[in-house]
Design a protein around this motif. Sequence first.
Motif, mmCIF file in Angstrom:
data_model
loop_
_atom_site.group_PDB
_atom_site.id
_atom_site.type_symbol
_atom_site.label_atom_id
_atom_site.label_comp_id
_atom_site.label_asym_id
_atom_site.label_seq_id
_atom_site.Cartn_x
_atom_site.Cartn_y
_atom_site.Cartn_z
ATOM 1 N N ALA A 179 -0.881 47.235 50.631
ATOM 2 C CA ALA A 179 -1.945 46.942 49.677
ATOM 3 C C ALA A 179 -2.967 48.085 49.712
ATOM 4 C CB ALA A 179 -2.621 45.613 50.025
ATOM 5 N N GLY A 180 -3.345 48.572 48.543
ATOM 6 C CA GLY A 180 -4.272 49.699 48.465
ATOM 7 C C GLY A 180 -3.584 51.045 48.418
ATOM 8 N N GLN A 181 -2.265 51.083 48.626
ATOM 9 C CA GLN A 181 -1.512 52.329 48.541
ATOM 10 C C GLN A 181 -0.774 52.418 47.205
ATOM 11 O OE1 GLN A 181 1.038 52.179 52.070
ATOM 12 N NE2 GLN A 181 -0.347 53.603 53.117
ATOM 13 N N THR A 182 -0.478 53.654 46.777
ATOM 14 C CA THR A 182 0.240 53.888 45.523
ATOM 15 C C THR A 182 1.351 54.896 45.756
ATOM 16 O OG1 THR A 182 -1.748 53.465 44.198
ATOM 17 C CG2 THR A 182 0.054 54.640 43.131
ATOM 18 N N LEU A 183 2.549 54.535 45.351
ATOM 19 C CA LEU A 183 3.702 55.429 45.417
ATOM 20 C C LEU A 183 3.982 55.937 44.009
ATOM 21 C CD1 LEU A 183 6.159 56.538 47.110
ATOM 22 C CD2 LEU A 183 7.433 54.568 46.222
ATOM 23 N N VAL A 184 4.093 57.248 43.849
ATOM 24 C CA VAL A 184 4.380 57.849 42.552
ATOM 25 C C VAL A 184 5.701 58.608 42.645
ATOM 26 C CG1 VAL A 184 3.604 59.434 40.755
ATOM 27 C CG2 VAL A 184 1.930 58.047 41.997
ATOM 28 N N ILE A 185 6.656 58.237 41.794
ATOM 29 C CA ILE A 185 7.962 58.899 41.741
ATOM 30 C C ILE A 185 8.069 59.598 40.395
ATOM 31 C CG2 ILE A 185 10.466 58.614 41.845
ATOM 32 C CD1 ILE A 185 10.042 56.064 43.459
ATOM 33 N N ASP A 186 8.002 60.925 40.410
ATOM 34 C CA ASP A 186 8.120 61.740 39.200
ATOM 35 C C ASP A 186 9.564 62.206 39.109
ATOM 36 O OD1 ASP A 186 8.039 63.604 37.165
ATOM 37 O OD2 ASP A 186 6.221 64.593 37.864
ATOM 38 N N THR A 187 10.280 61.788 38.052
ATOM 39 C CA THR A 187 11.711 62.077 37.967
ATOM 40 C C THR A 187 12.047 63.338 37.185
ATOM 41 O OG1 THR A 187 12.085 60.767 35.950
ATOM 42 C CG2 THR A 187 12.116 59.580 38.038
ATOM 43 N N SER A 188 11.050 64.019 36.611
ATOM 44 C CA SER A 188 11.326 65.224 35.816
ATOM 45 C C SER A 188 11.867 66.343 36.692
ATOM 46 C CB SER A 188 10.044 65.705 35.125
ATOM 47 O OG SER A 188 10.240 66.990 34.560
ATOM 48 N N PRO A 189 12.899 67.057 36.254
ATOM 49 C CA PRO A 189 13.415 68.171 37.050
ATOM 50 C C PRO A 189 12.421 69.321 37.172
ATOM 51 C CG PRO A 189 14.438 68.134 34.885
ATOM 52 C CD PRO A 189 13.669 66.861 35.010
ATOM 53 N N PHE A 190 11.388 69.353 36.347
ATOM 54 C CA PHE A 190 10.402 70.430 36.380
ATOM 55 C C PHE A 190 9.227 70.118 37.312
ATOM 56 C CE2 PHE A 190 12.533 70.543 32.261
ATOM 57 C CZ PHE A 190 13.050 71.828 32.282
#
Length: 291
Positions: free
Chosen positions: A230-241
């Motif tokens: 709680a209070g944490q954020t996971l960001v998954i950016d899938t762009s190859p760039f």
Amino acid sequence: MATPVILPTYSVGGWSANVDDDFGCRWVVTAQTLHGGASRKLHATERPFGMGAYRARSYLSARSDTVQGWCQAPDFAGAVAARDRLLGVFPDGTQLALVKTDGISTRQLLVELDSTAIKIEGWADAQGFDWQLPFYAADPRWLDTTVQTAGPFTVIGTATDGLDWGSGGLDWANGGLDWGSSGNGGVLSLNNPGTAPTWPVFTIAGPLTNPTFTNPATGDVISYTGTIEAGQTLVIDTSPFTRSVALNGVDRFGFLASAQWIEIPPGGQVTVQFSGTGAGTVTATWQYAYN
């Protein structure tokens, strides 16, 4: 604020063209190669003992473009200052967003200076000059500046899906297998009316454990092993760039159990199934992409 005089307008790093700028200078584009699409990388080998060639899928190439035009200043001092502003657009070799606005849409291309120099040729009256800007774009796609969003949806509870062997076997008395109520997943529908592929960014706010994204049509899976508190954020950016996996800004790429990246095809859409355990939220963001 710069005033458009011709459409489309172009802007990058605080500099704009086809405008009257805040310093009384008029910048006009007379030629450019930006409106053509990127070329293709062909992967083909001639068949030595037969007709035609062996081929693999082709992809868009990086692109090199040139924009040229003229600048008219109110006086000699204004022309000198305008020249300095142009030469200072790319001060440190970074990539910047070149934004094109044509009155219908606004799109951006991530560019840097090409290997050739900015060209400036002064006028005889010293109140202006002709200029040429060479751009290089490793990512050849124009991206719509509007960011699309799916979600957020809230993940509720803990999954109880599965066979309950707790009573020593399967109980058929009540009509079959009882899988319980999942309540811990959701579906994200992602579309792309553009002419080039694009890739989503998934943002997961805790508490949530083992978030997984699946494209049922292809079987591609992006699976993260770990807990987002709680209070944490996971960001998954899938762009190859710009591909990355970060928890509160800290690299967590190694926590991916599966990295089969999900692409939104040009002129199409994908449905992404999410699963995970917890009570967090999940959001997908992306931009339409054009060749």
